[in-house]
Every structure is written in structure tokens, then in C-alpha cells.
Motif scaffolding. Structure first.
Motif, PDB file in Angstrom:
ATOM      1  N   LEU A   1      63.468 -48.854 -36.217  1.00 52.66           N
ATOM      2  CA  LEU A   1      64.896 -49.183 -36.130  1.00 52.66           C
ATOM      3  C   LEU A   1      65.548 -49.071 -37.512  1.00 52.66           C
ATOM      4  O   LEU A   1      66.659 -48.547 -37.640  1.00 52.66           O
ATOM      5  N   ALA A   2      64.848 -49.569 -38.532  1.00 52.49           N
ATOM      6  CA  ALA A   2      65.391 -49.496 -39.892  1.00 52.49           C
ATOM      7  C   ALA A   2      65.551 -48.038 -40.326  1.00 52.49           C
ATOM      8  O   ALA A   2      66.568 -47.656 -40.908  1.00 52.49           O
ATOM      9  N   GLY A   3      64.544 -47.221 -40.024  1.00 61.98           N
ATOM     10  CA  GLY A   3      64.620 -45.805 -40.410  1.00 61.98           C
ATOM     11  C   GLY A   3      65.735 -45.079 -39.690  1.00 61.98           C
ATOM     12  O   GLY A   3      66.502 -44.324 -40.301  1.00 61.98           O
ATOM     13  N   LEU A   4      65.849 -45.310 -38.375  1.00 63.36           N
ATOM     14  CA  LEU A   4      66.859 -44.601 -37.594  1.00 63.36           C
ATOM     15  C   LEU A   4      68.274 -45.019 -37.959  1.00 63.36           C
ATOM     16  O   LEU A   4      69.222 -44.252 -37.776  1.00 63.36           O
ATOM     17  N   SER A   5      68.421 -46.242 -38.440  1.00 67.88           N
ATOM     18  CA  SER A   5      69.785 -46.729 -38.693  1.00 67.88           C
ATOM     19  C   SER A   5      70.505 -45.874 -39.735  1.00 67.88           C
ATOM     20  O   SER A   5      71.716 -45.761 -39.707  1.00 67.88           O
ATOM     21  N   LYS A   6      69.764 -45.263 -40.647  1.00 70.28           N
ATOM     22  CA  LYS A   6      70.401 -44.407 -41.653  1.00 70.28           C
ATOM     23  C   LYS A   6      69.828 -42.988 -41.649  1.00 70.28           C
ATOM     24  O   LYS A   6      69.987 -42.247 -42.628  1.00 70.28           O
ATOM     25  N   ALA A   7      69.168 -42.612 -40.578  1.00 67.97           N
ATOM     26  CA  ALA A   7      68.615 -41.248 -40.512  1.00 67.97           C
ATOM     27  C   ALA A   7      69.749 -40.229 -40.495  1.00 67.97           C
ATOM     28  O   ALA A   7      70.753 -40.431 -39.808  1.00 67.97           O
ATOM     29  N   PRO A   8      69.617 -39.133 -41.236  1.00 66.11           N
ATOM     30  CA  PRO A   8      70.692 -38.137 -41.233  1.00 66.11           C
ATOM     31  C   PRO A   8      70.844 -37.484 -39.863  1.00 66.11           C
ATOM     32  O   PRO A   8      69.867 -37.316 -39.140  1.00 66.11           O
ATOM     33  N   GLN A   9      72.085 -37.136 -39.537  1.00 66.66           N
ATOM     34  CA  GLN A   9      72.328 -36.344 -38.336  1.00 66.66           C
ATOM     35  C   GLN A   9      72.008 -34.879 -38.648  1.00 66.66           C
ATOM     36  O   GLN A   9      71.839 -34.499 -39.807  1.00 66.66           O
ATOM     37  N   PHE A  10      71.924 -34.076 -37.609  1.00 70.18           N
ATOM     38  CA  PHE A  10      71.535 -32.672 -37.790  1.00 70.18           C
ATOM     39  C   PHE A  10      72.734 -31.759 -37.565  1.00 70.18           C
ATOM     40  O   PHE A  10      73.479 -31.937 -36.600  1.00 70.18           O
ATOM     41  N   VAL A  11      72.901 -30.787 -38.450  1.00 74.63           N
ATOM     42  CA  VAL A  11      73.915 -29.754 -38.260  1.00 74.63           C
ATOM     43  C   VAL A  11      73.179 -28.578 -37.636  1.00 74.63           C
ATOM     44  O   VAL A  11      72.291 -27.993 -38.260  1.00 74.63           O
ATOM     45  N   THR A  12      73.530 -28.264 -36.403  1.00 79.12           N
ATOM     46  CA  THR A  12      72.714 -27.321 -35.621  1.00 79.12           C
ATOM     47  C   THR A  12      73.573 -26.213 -35.027  1.00 79.12           C
ATOM     48  O   THR A  12      74.785 -26.400 -34.854  1.00 79.12           O
ATOM     49  N   PRO A  13      72.968 -25.076 -34.711  1.00 77.18           N
ATOM     50  CA  PRO A  13      73.748 -23.988 -34.102  1.00 77.18           C
ATOM     51  C   PRO A  13      74.331 -24.397 -32.757  1.00 77.18           C
ATOM     52  O   PRO A  13      73.735 -25.192 -32.023  1.00 77.18           O
ATOM     53  N   ALA A  14      75.494 -23.846 -32.433  1.00 76.48           N
ATOM     54  CA  ALA A  14      76.151 -24.137 -31.168  1.00 76.48           C
ATOM     55  C   ALA A  14      75.404 -23.487 -30.014  1.00 76.48           C
ATOM     56  O   ALA A  14      74.629 -22.547 -30.201  1.00 76.48           O
ATOM     57  N   VAL A  15      75.657 -23.991 -28.821  1.00 81.42           N
ATOM     58  CA  VAL A  15      75.079 -23.391 -27.625  1.00 81.42           C
ATOM     59  C   VAL A  15      75.525 -21.934 -27.550  1.00 81.42           C
ATOM     60  O   VAL A  15      76.684 -21.614 -27.773  1.00 81.42           O
ATOM     61  N   GLY A  16      74.593 -21.070 -27.266  1.00 77.59           N
ATOM     62  CA  GLY A  16      74.922 -19.652 -27.181  1.00 77.59           C
ATOM     63  C   GLY A  16      74.599 -18.896 -28.453  1.00 77.59           C
ATOM     64  O   GLY A  16      74.482 -17.684 -28.453  1.00 77.59           O
ATOM     65  N   GLN A  17      74.455 -19.642 -29.567  1.00 77.47           N
ATOM     66  CA  GLN A  17      74.025 -18.998 -30.803  1.00 77.47           C
ATOM     67  C   GLN A  17      72.497 -18.943 -30.819  1.00 77.47           C
ATOM     68  O   GLN A  17      71.845 -19.662 -30.072  1.00 77.47           O
ATOM     69  N   ALA A  18      71.958 -18.109 -31.698  1.00 72.34           N
ATOM     70  CA  ALA A  18      70.505 -18.087 -31.847  1.00 72.34           C
ATOM     71  C   ALA A  18      70.033 -19.473 -32.266  1.00 72.34           C
ATOM     72  O   ALA A  18      70.753 -20.196 -32.960  1.00 72.34           O
ATOM     73  N   SER A  19      68.842 -19.874 -31.818  1.00 79.85           N
ATOM     74  CA  SER A  19      68.352 -21.210 -32.143  1.00 79.85           C
ATOM     75  C   SER A  19      68.117 -21.357 -33.632  1.00 79.85           C
ATOM     76  O   SER A  19      68.157 -22.438 -34.179  1.00 79.85           O
ATOM     77  N   CYS A  20      67.875 -20.250 -34.308  1.00 78.82           N
ATOM     78  CA  CYS A  20      67.738 -20.293 -35.759  1.00 78.82           C
ATOM     79  C   CYS A  20      68.461 -19.091 -36.319  1.00 78.82           C
ATOM     80  O   CYS A  20      67.979 -17.974 -36.237  1.00 78.82           O
ATOM     81  N   LEU A  21      69.642 -19.326 -36.887  1.00 75.69           N
ATOM     82  CA  LEU A  21      70.433 -18.196 -37.347  1.00 75.69           C
ATOM     83  C   LEU A  21      69.791 -17.483 -38.524  1.00 75.69           C
ATOM     84  O   LEU A  21      70.066 -16.324 -38.765  1.00 75.69           O
ATOM     85  N   SER A  22      68.904 -18.169 -39.247  1.00 67.79           N
ATOM     86  CA  SER A  22      68.281 -17.502 -40.385  1.00 67.79           C
ATOM     87  C   SER A  22      67.486 -16.284 -39.926  1.00 67.79           C
ATOM     88  O   SER A  22      67.313 -15.328 -40.652  1.00 67.79           O
ATOM     89  N   GLN A  23      67.016 -16.356 -38.669  1.00 63.20           N
ATOM     90  CA  GLN A  23      66.233 -15.234 -38.166  1.00 63.20           C
ATOM     91  C   GLN A  23      67.106 -14.000 -37.927  1.00 63.20           C
ATOM     92  O   GLN A  23      66.656 -12.876 -38.077  1.00 63.20           O
ATOM     93  N   VAL A  24      68.370 -14.220 -37.555  1.00 60.05           N
ATOM     94  CA  VAL A  24      69.225 -13.066 -37.292  1.00 60.05           C
ATOM     95  C   VAL A  24      70.020 -12.665 -38.521  1.00 60.05           C
ATOM     96  O   VAL A  24      70.619 -11.610 -38.562  1.00 60.05           O
ATOM     97  N   LEU A  25      70.013 -13.531 -39.548  1.00 57.12           N
ATOM     98  CA  LEU A  25      70.732 -13.204 -40.772  1.00 57.12           C
ATOM     99  C   LEU A  25      69.788 -12.665 -41.841  1.00 57.12           C
ATOM    100  O   LEU A  25      70.108 -12.646 -43.008  1.00 57.12           O
TER     101      LEU A  25
END
Lengths: 388, 63
Positions: free
Chosen positions: A244-268
Motif C-alpha cells: 500500500l505504501a509503495g502504490l500510494s506514490k507509484a508513478p503512472q505509466f505513459v503508454t501508447p493509445a489503443v490502435g498504436q503499436a504496443s511499443c512504438l520504439s519498434q516501429v520508430l
């Protein structure tokens, strides 16, 4: 001019029998020490979770393993937060008294730590966790009803708008087994760890929000020979407070939108998937400034047990010429994946104390090699030898 | 949906990044990779020994 901040990733893979960090949060002192000489430390629940014990490290980011792999691959960014709204999933297979113990642990975290834990849900079917050991000696496991876990998470996110999820699954009692006896005495492999990773990876992969897991188990009989490395798990009724202590300040994730490649680094072509337009990333608008998010190109060094260099994050980060991989020899594991076998360029050190010295040198702009007694001759490239 | 444990051997590549891609491709033959690691390398045979688990979505039930 502000110098470049030093960003360090500390990894101790879970369930591989690490002699430091393979037990009950026993790599936490390493994390605390490395955080002192880093601007940002990125590490994961296996390092920071000590059941009832934890230590708030202001500059440490608590990143679940699946997300850490995605971050290292340049697919996801990390967005620091002030506080997450946390939801709790409990396996309906947990006995009523043990459920109550966990709810009281949540209440304690709300009242004593001020954490924002708002909602709780029971799974609609028992999760049916089963434990296994692989040929290499690593622990892993299966979940009989993963769909039930995901339905519960979906409800918490959709109805309660939680931003992070703590899961408590009923794990099989292992009392009397050799694996448990060894674990309690500071030897062998944590028999629960591999299955725990399956649970949190499933939720992070599916919902792309922070998640961590605590097993529900009955209290064990008192053991006068309990190892200090395992003791944090025997001082209370639950393993939940650290999660609970760890999750309370765990960073959120900036992720590709639906429909984009799951990992844009692979297509870039190997570039990071750092957002360039607001519509690429579904959740970018949720954050005040995407420029505050942290990406793999900010990583300066990774500290890893020398025999456990075969994970996804290390293979990804080893491809970055600016990342110094520091392989620690005396943190033994069941793995045999050394940097030299994998062709990974790494600086091998004996201990975490030595690794910390290397990080101090890197931060100071000093080549670690120049601190030793022997300094090798300058290397001359072959086509310039005749001219010298 | 089910989770499955997979053991595989993957040819070593020139770079760790190429090996990473080759492992993911191999595991994707069995499902969506959740977690994996090279546990050892057979240097003589130039093979990476990989353990991991994958997620297999349930097949749609025919109407």
C-alpha cells in the motif's frame, strides 16, 4: 547550468534465489544507499517490499516488473504523482478472519499513513494460485482463474476510478516443505515470488496502471532460527502495508493509445516512444506536463546481480551506449546468465558497496577504471598505428 | 484466459537487442509474453536458454 540528473535502475529479479533481495525486502538497504547518491532511483516491489516493513524513499520510483520491462524497452514513460487512489482486490478464497486482518491493515494504512485507499472488491471466483519450480530453479506459478482477477480490477477502475491496485491472493500453505524451511532460514528460492509476479504482470499489462501483490497466508509457528533476511514476513498477520505504501506514490505509466503499436520504439527504428503529439498517448492529457515524465533515455546506470542479466529490462537497456551496467558478483542467484555469456558490456564488481563507489565516480565524471592500481594503455585503432 | 510456462532455446544474436526481439518472437508463438528471462547460455551451441510464461486468450466459442 544544472548538471544531468543521475538516474539509476536497481533490479533484483524475484523468485530466482538472490542471496540479497531474494527474501523479505532484504535489498531495501541497498536501495536506500543507492538512492542517496542518485537523483532518481527506479526499482521494483521485490526490492522495496518488506511485508510490514518499508521505507519511504522520496526519490525512488516503485515500478512493477512488467512496467519496468516496458519502460526499459522505451515503450512506456513514468509519470511521478503526489498520491494514487488505491483499490484493493481480495481473493474470495481467503478465509473470513484472514480477510478481516487484511481490511484492518488497510484501515491502519489509511489512519496512520494517510493513504487514499477507497474501495475493496472480492473476486467472483477463487483465484486458485498454484506454485511451481522451473528447471533452472526459479519459482513460478499459475492462476486458475485469471479472468476473475481481471473482472475485479475492471470494476475497481470503472466504478471506483482507482489509479493503482493492490491484490491479495490466497496462496497455498506450504508448511513443512523443504522450500519454506530453507526460505525461513535465509536459503534457497522464495517459493511464492514467481506466482506473485504473474498476478501483478497480468493487471499491469491489461490495465496499464500500477499494481502490486501481497500473499494471504496463515501465521507460521514460531521459529527461533528464523533468518533476519526473512524476518519481516513474520512480524504481523499480513504482507500488505509495504504494498500500500509503495502504490500510494507509484508513478503512472505513459503508454501508447489503443490502435498504436504496443511499443512504438519498434516501429520508430529503436527510438523511444516519447510522445510527440498529444493524440498518440491515451493518458497523456491526464498529466499536467508530459515533460515531467521519465523515459529510458534518462537512465545512466543499472545495477543487477551478475548472474541474472538475462531479463527483458537488461537486454533492452544494454543496447543504449549511455547506460552503464553494473553487475554485482556477490549477489548470487539460481540463474547463470552472466554479461559475458550474453555479450553484454558491463562493469563487474564484487559487492553493492563497490557498485555504490562506481555510481559516485560516474556522478563525479570520473572513470571508475582510473581509481584502480592498474590503468591500461591507451588503445590505438588499427589504421592509425603506423602514423604514431 | 490461461497462463502457461514456456521453456525455449533461442539462437544467440550479435547484439542483446536482437536477442530480445528473437526471444519475444519465439514466445509469441505460444501466447502473449508476460515475463521471461534467459536463465543460461549454452556457449558451445550458441543457444540462449529461456524460461517465461505467456498469456493465452480463450478461443471464441463458435455460435
Amino acid at each position: 547550468m544544472n548538471p544531468r540528473p543521475l538516474t539509476v535502475v536497481l533490479i533484483v529479479p524475484t523468485g530466482v534465489g538472490a542471496s540479497i533481495g531474494g527474501f523479505a525486502g532484504d535489498a531495501l538497504p541497498v536501495a536506500r544507499a543507492i538512492a542517496q547518491i542518485s537523483d532518481t532511483l527506479i526499482t521494483h516491489p521485490n526490492v522495496l517490499n518488506g511485508a510490514q516493513l518499508y521505507w519511504p524513499i522520496p526519490n525512488a520510483l516503485y515500478v512493477e516488473g512488467y512496467a519496468l520491462d516496458k519502460f526499459a524497452a522505451g515503450c512506456w514513460g513514468l509519470q511521478p504523482v503526489h498520491q494514487n487512489r488505491i483499490g484493493l482486490i481480495m481473493d474470495c478464497a481467503i478465509e473470513p478472519d484472514l480477510q478481516l486482518r487484511h481490511l484492518q491493515a488497510v484501515d491502519a494504512a489509511r489512519a496512520t499513513l494517510g493513504l487514499n485507499i477507497t474501495d475493496c472488491i472480492l473476486t467472483d471466483r477463487p483465484l486458485q494460485v498454484e506454485l511451481r519450480t522451473s528447471e533452472s530453479g526459479a519459482s513460478w506459478g499459475t492462476i486458475g482463474n485469471p479472468d476473475s482477477l481481471l473482472r475485479a480490477a475492471d470494476k475497481l477502475i470503472a466504478q471506483a476510478k482507482v489509479q493503482a491496485i493492490a491484490v491479495v491472493a490466497r496462496f497455498p500453505e506450504d508448511e513443512g516443505s523443504l522450500a519454506l524451511e530453507n526460505y525461513r532460514h535465509g536459503k534457497g528460492v522464495d517459493p511464492l515470488a514467481g506466482a506473485e509476479a504473474v498476478i501483478s504482470h497480468l493487471i499491469v499489462r491489461t490495465f496499464k496502471i500500477p499494481c502490486a501483490h501481497a500473499p494471504a497466508l496463515s501465521a507460521l509457528p514460531l521459529d527461533p532460527h528464523l533468518s533476519p533476511r526473512s524476518a519481516a514476513e513474520e512480524i504481523g498477520y499480513t504482507f500488505l502495508p509495504c504494498v500500500l505504501a509503495g502504490l500510494s506514490k507509484a508513478p503512472q505509466f505513459v503508454t501508447p493509445a489503443v490502435g498504436q503499436a504496443s511499443c512504438l520504439s519498434q516501429v520508430l527504428g529503436g527510438q523511444d516512444a516519447r510522445p510527440t503529439t498529444t493524440n498518440i498517448y491515451t493518458n497523456r492529457g491526464n498529466f499536467e506536463s508530459a515533460s515531467q515524465s521519465l523515459w529510458a533515455d534518462r537512465v545512466d546506470a543499472v545495477v543487477i546481480p551478475a548472474t541474472a542479466c538475462g531479463g527483458s529490462a537488461i537486454l533492452s537497456l544494454s543496447g543504449r551506449s549511455t547506460v552503464q551496467i553494473i553487475a554485482v558478483g556477490d549477489n548470487k542467484t539460481q540463474m547463470q546468465a552472466s554479461p559475458e555469456k550474453l555479450g553484454i558490456k558491463a562493469l563487474q564488481v564484487n559487492s553493492y558497496l563497490e557498485a555504490i563507489g562506481v555510481l559516485v565516480a560516474l556522478r563525479s565524471g570520473i572513470s571508475p577504471a582510473s581509481l584502480g592500481a592498474d590503468i591500461s594503455s591507451l588503445r590505438c585503432l588499427s589504421d592509425s598505428i603506423k602514423q604514431i | 484466459m490461461t497462463t502457461h510456462f514456456i521453456s525455449a532455446e533461442v539462437d544467440l544474436r550479435d547484439t542483446a537487442e536482437e536477442l530480445h526481439s528473437a526471444i519475444e518472437i519465439e514466445l509469441k508463438k505460444h501466447g502473449e509474453p508476460l515475463r521471461w528471462a534467459v536463465t543460461d547460455v549454452d556457449v558451445d551451441r550458441q543457444k540462449a536458454l529461456v524460461e517465461g510464461y505467456v498469456l493465452v486468450e480463450a478461443s471464441p466459442v463458435a455460435a
